[in-house]
Enzyme design. Sequence first.
Site: not given
Ligand SMILES: [Zn+2]
Length: 749
Positions: A521-522, A525, A528
């Site tokens: 998940h991190e 980011h 992104h």
């Molecule tokens: Zn998050």
Amino acid sequence: MKLKSILTICLLSSSLAPVQAQTARAGNETNPKHNMESVKQFMPAEASLAAIENPLLEKWKGAFGGTPLFDRIKVADFKPALETAMAEKLSEVEQIAKNAAAANFENTIAAMERTGRTLDRVQAVYGVWSSAMNNAEFQAVEREMNQKLAAFSDQITQNEALFRRIEAVYNSPDKTKLTPEQQRLTWLYYTNFVRAGARLKPDAKARLSQLNQQLAGLFTRFSQNQLADESERFLVLKSEAELAGLPQSLRDAAAQEATAKKMSGAWIVTNTRSSVEPFLTYSDRRELREKAWRMFVNRGDNGDAHDNNKIITEILQLRAERAKLLGYQTHAHWRLDDKMAKTPERTMELMEAVWKPAVARVREEVKDMQTLADKEKANIKIEPWDYRYYAEKVRKERYDLDQNEVKPYLQLEKLREGMFWVAGELFNFNFSPVTNVPVYHPDVRVWEVKDKTTGKHIGLWYFDPFAREGKSSGAWMNAYRNQERVDGSITTIVSNNSNFVKGKPGEPVLISWDDATTLFHEFGHALHGLSSNVTYPSLSGTSVATDYVEFPSQILERWISTPEVLQKFAVHYQTGKPIPQNLVDRIERASAFNQGFATVEYLASALVDMKMHLAGSQKIDPDAFERKTLSELGMPGEIVMRHRTPQFGHVFSSDGYSAGYYSYIWSDVISADAYDAFVEAGGPYNKAVAARLRKYVFSVGNTIDPADAYRTFRGRDPKIEALMRKRGFPVNDSKKGKLTPAKPKAKSR
Ligand SMILES: [Zn+2]
């Protein structure tokens, strides 16, 4: 000014608040007014001399366009550095405001993007100390400086002459000649200034400034109280008998913790999520589970010096007053106005659509657990401190799946290699270790990211994986520097942070399936940020609406369970053999297991957050409000909110996720729907869909409206069905199925 030059993104499972948000969004949302004198006071005559010797004020040096000078930081440097950097930015902004030439995009908006370079650098490092290197000395700096930073940012948004110039560019017929990105940036400046009170009368501006500074002070106190309860309270286990049920890894971690606290021979469960949740899952000692549970859910709510209730009441009242002053019905309406959801009502509609099926699922889950407890003749009624424990037993019985059976295959370093491999497949990135840049702690490691084909440098990825004193719990990503090309190409520097317990020397760190998901998940980011391909820093990387920013991270979670990753990277730490297919199948089958619990504990927090901020200016007693709201919602008694209000850092340690905790489910609707695009095209590594995802989602930052960006990627608006299927809930209410309202259609029969 950069609107969000530093961004910390926190995770659903994190108790960490977006610590840097309050200091980072200069001019964005929380802005008081102060006259020039007040900032001059920040800068004593010696300041310029101090500046010369303050490493925080130096340009970043070395390869990769320079990197933070982490090895030379002293806490005492922060205050003078922030003061000097604020003064420098104010004078740059003043030049723009005073420009005699008529306002245009270049001399106003683009010029603003060039201001505050020093402050950006100082705040990047300040944010790292706040979240990962915190101590009493630094907290004193925070208490003083966070309020000054709030005042400083108001001083900019309340600059009349500056706002008139921004407004002139925004209203100019020439605006249509600008590039779409420039038009978006102009819109963003204009909107943010208006939202921050640029149009108010002088006395209203002064009051707004007071409110923002008071709030900044309260936010700091809130998070410091929470940190105190998380570090000063803990559960001591004194004998082997008190460890009953705990797997070896938890016993080791608890023993290590005790040694660190000079209590060798005992075991310590710390008051953090990563420590308490596994204890609640495995401990056979019901009375100890209850003790640990009470300690954890009462953080900030103990009626002592660290109690957060009064602070919350005050924060809510100040927020309500500020919203009114800015012309909004409530704080929630103000917060939602510039989000993808646009109105609180639409978020409530989504949350309510998911709430009922989730509660219904909880009833089934509790029934299964009660049956099992009765079969064991436990002679109990399931209570909140029993939920994780019995859920784990049901998981074993029904799916033949023991989380401890999975763990030996989940080595932190192997999974990191797996993430790199996924980034290579989806985005054509290549990661190679870098050892010649300074780090702030020996645990931190750095990788250079390049394009696999061209070898072009893309950015740096810092990785700070282990728990330690002074580091916030949870996991998060932040950007030390954003990608941009206002004056030549600047590449990004991002970091991922988590709180894994360091293994014994030479032994691999094994993590749970949930933690592995968080890791991905991190990393989503981070990707992104790394994929960003924009011109202006305010629109770069993860600087998107909070209800859209979790989409790239949540979708990346899906790749951990792809066969490609599991076969190559989920290998046994002793035998090196890949995880058996049979075990993968069982994980797959169990994927919707316990989703009633996960959804309800999350939604309860999100609904209380929204309702508290819709309540207006009434004086709220947080405990009573929480109880009443939950009872009206029909909250199952066996579950507690994931974040009770006295510890809801997302909402009360900054404005960051206030009236915004709904963002996670909003984004998850989008990520589930987007992942379906891969499934429909044949699989998670479909090159064409990956290219579209990068082009329209990961690389565009905030240069286009998120709803438009998504529509371009998917060919339509996101639908709720994929989320409902993913969580194992019935899909039947298709009227509420879309996040964006459908165009009026002819009535169907
Ligand atoms: Zn998050």
